[in-house]
Design an enzyme around this catalytic site. Structure first.
Site, PDB file in Angstrom:
ATOM      1  N   HIS A 150      71.808  80.144 -51.247  1.00 38.65           N
ATOM      2  CA  HIS A 150      71.840  81.142 -52.323  1.00 38.65           C
ATOM      3  C   HIS A 150      71.831  80.477 -53.700  1.00 38.65           C
ATOM      4  CE1 HIS A 150      73.218  83.914 -49.126  1.00 38.65           C
ATOM      5  NE2 HIS A 150      74.020  82.916 -48.777  1.00 38.65           N
ATOM      6  N   SER A 271      54.718  69.237 -74.413  1.00 32.63           N
ATOM      7  CA  SER A 271      54.549  70.472 -75.172  1.00 32.63           C
ATOM      8  C   SER A 271      53.882  70.140 -76.494  1.00 32.63           C
ATOM      9  CB  SER A 271      55.919  71.110 -75.415  1.00 32.63           C
ATOM     10  OG  SER A 271      55.864  71.964 -76.549  1.00 32.63           O
ATOM     11  N   LYS A 277      59.871  67.759 -74.874  1.00 32.43           N
ATOM     12  CA  LYS A 277      59.662  68.317 -73.541  1.00 32.43           C
ATOM     13  C   LYS A 277      58.862  67.430 -72.600  1.00 32.43           C
ATOM     14  CE  LYS A 277      59.556  72.600 -72.929  1.00 32.43           C
ATOM     15  NZ  LYS A 277      60.178  73.444 -71.960  1.00 32.43           N
ATOM     16  N   GLU A 284      54.503  73.777 -60.989  1.00 30.92           N
ATOM     17  CA  GLU A 284      54.315  75.207 -61.278  1.00 30.92           C
ATOM     18  C   GLU A 284      52.939  75.680 -60.823  1.00 30.92           C
ATOM     19  OE1 GLU A 284      57.340  75.321 -65.099  1.00 30.92           O
ATOM     20  OE2 GLU A 284      55.266  74.700 -65.373  1.00 30.92           O
TER      21      GLU A 284
END
Ligand code: ARG
Length: 440
Positions: A150, A271, A277, A284
């Site tokens: 979970h 980025s 970043k 992704e």
């Protein structure tokens, strides 16, 4: 066009724009030529063509130029392109190649040949990724980290054990792809348009010539069956779903919040706005592609489900999902492999997180139970201690608060203990090496 005789006018531009498939099925050029060469040879062997005619066809087919970008709007499909070029090379003899054959058994054969390559390539990519994960598991057999259920810290596991969970999935994917490839290994050529060919050809010899295990057994099924494409898309969708779960885990592990691992510069992105970043775009994209692959499968199944026997033009739309999925796998598998090769595992951060007392609450309850307290009561006692924000050490059993001991104890088959991970990683590597040898 290949079918002009009964028509007084040619096809409208609007018809062509909708009906023609060459813009995508040119991808089957090599397979179409291969299938045509085998058919010409078989026509020669069966005595339908003179030996000299067959050999001239075979020779000319072997020399055909692959289509250029300009050709793609000039022909109906890959089959009419090949025939047109053959006519340029040989004149009327080219018209003898299609004797006893239909584009229906032709395209079914092309697609099977094409899928064979897709299956083989996917298995190779899967095994290479599995090997990388198994080696990572060997290196990190004893690296403790939090295990989650979970998305909450549950009990300590080893990072190697996490790696091997994905090795299991990938080995199943590899097996699934190989089994589907074996089922697909049948040659539809010689099924004719739907009822079989009237020529005295030997379909077993023809199948063997094209590298298939055997011919398809029923001509109606032979021209209309697309199970191999559906199975490929399913195997790919499930494989990508596994990769997507791995991606999701790694996005979490490499997040600023966890910091359990860091991506290499080469496999991360930046980025344009925020200088600090380092983003996991590869992971992704894998997650995104998994969703699309599920859609490709659903699309093909929906296309197939209502089709009456035998061939229907709907089947022309079976190819692009296969082409797209092949491209996706060919890009995604090496990317995930390279990302894992370059991953820096932060064992100290993992251990620090795994040493959070709450992950050892189960161990303390087990220790109390071992000393005679009924487990339900032990569970209750530990739970109250945690609710009160008090250290678990107060319950006695300091030995239970040792992370290394907690993972080391889980040595029953399938458990996270370092000894198991080392053994299973070696076993997996041996199995992968055997499978890689099989492919050659
Ligand atoms: N381009 C067609 C396809 O991909 C080839 C088969 C055409 N057959 C036919 N009966 N029109 O399915």
């Amino acid at each position: 066009v290949l079918w002009g005789g009964r028509f007084t006018s040619g096809p409208a531009e609007t018809l062509k724009r909708f009906n023609d498939s060459f813009v995508f099925d040119h991808e089957l050029f090599a397979e179409d030529v291969k299938g045509s060469i085998a058919w010409a040879r078989e026509l020669g062997r069966a005595g339908v063509l003179k030996a000299r005619e067959a050999s001239r066809l075979v020779a000319a087919l072997g020399q055909l130029p692959p289509p250029t970008a300009e050709d793609l709007t000039q022909h109906e499909d890959v089959h009419s392109y090949v025939e047109a070029r053959l006519f340029e090379a040989l004149g009327p003899l080219a018209g003898k190649l299609h004797t006893g054959r239909s584009r229906n058994d032709q395209v079914a054969t092309d697609l099977r040949l094409y899928l064979k390559a897709c299956f083989g390539e996917a298995v190779e990519g899967v095994l290479a990724l599995a090997a990388t994960l198994a080696r990572l598991a060997e290196r990190h057999a004893a690296t403790a980290m939090p295990g989650y259920t979970h998305a909450k810290r549950a009990v300590p596991i080893t990072f190697g054990h996490w790696c091997l969970a994905y090795v299991e999935m990938l080995l199943r994917d590899g097996g699934r792809l190989r089994a589907a490839a074996a089922r697909a290994d049948e040659c539809p050529l010689g099924s004719g348009a739907l009822a079989g060919t009237p020529l005295p050809i030997d379909r077993r010899r023809l199948a063997r010539d094209l590298g298939f295990a055997r011919p398809t057994a029923n001509s109606l099924d032979g021209v209309s069956d697309r199970d191999a494409a559906a199975e490929y898309l399913f195997a790919a969708a499930l494989l990508l779903s596994h990769l997507s779960r791995l991606a999701e885990d790694l996005i979490f592990f490499t997040s600023d919040e966890c910091g359990y691992a860091e991506l290499s510069d080469a496999m991360a992105t930046g980025s344009s706005r925020m200088p600090q970043k380092k983003n996991p775009d590869v992971l992704e994209l894998v997650r995104g592609h998994a969703g699309r692959a599920v859609g490709e499968l659903a699309g093909l199944l929906a296309l197939l489900k209502g089709l009456p026997l035998a061939y229907d033009k709907d089947l022309q739309l079976d190819k692009e999902p296969v082409f797209r999925t092949r491209q996706t796998l060919a890009a995604a598998l090496p990317a995930v492999t390279a990302l894992l090769e370059g991953l820096t595992v932060k064992a100290d951060r993992m251990l620090e997180a795994a040493s959070d007392e709450r992950l050892l609450a189960t161990e303390v309850a087990d220790a109390l139970a071992a000393s005679g307290v009924p487990f339900r009561e032990a569970h209750e006692r530990v739970g109250r201690q945690i609710a009160a924000g008090r250290p678990l050490a107060e319950l006695g059993h300091p030995e239970a608060l040792d992370v290394g001991r907690a993972v080391g104890k889980r040595k029953a088959l399938g458990g996270t203990a370092p000894a198991n991970v080392v053994r299973e990683a070696k076993r997996a590597l041996a199995r992968i090496a055997r499978l890689q040898g099989d492919g050659r």
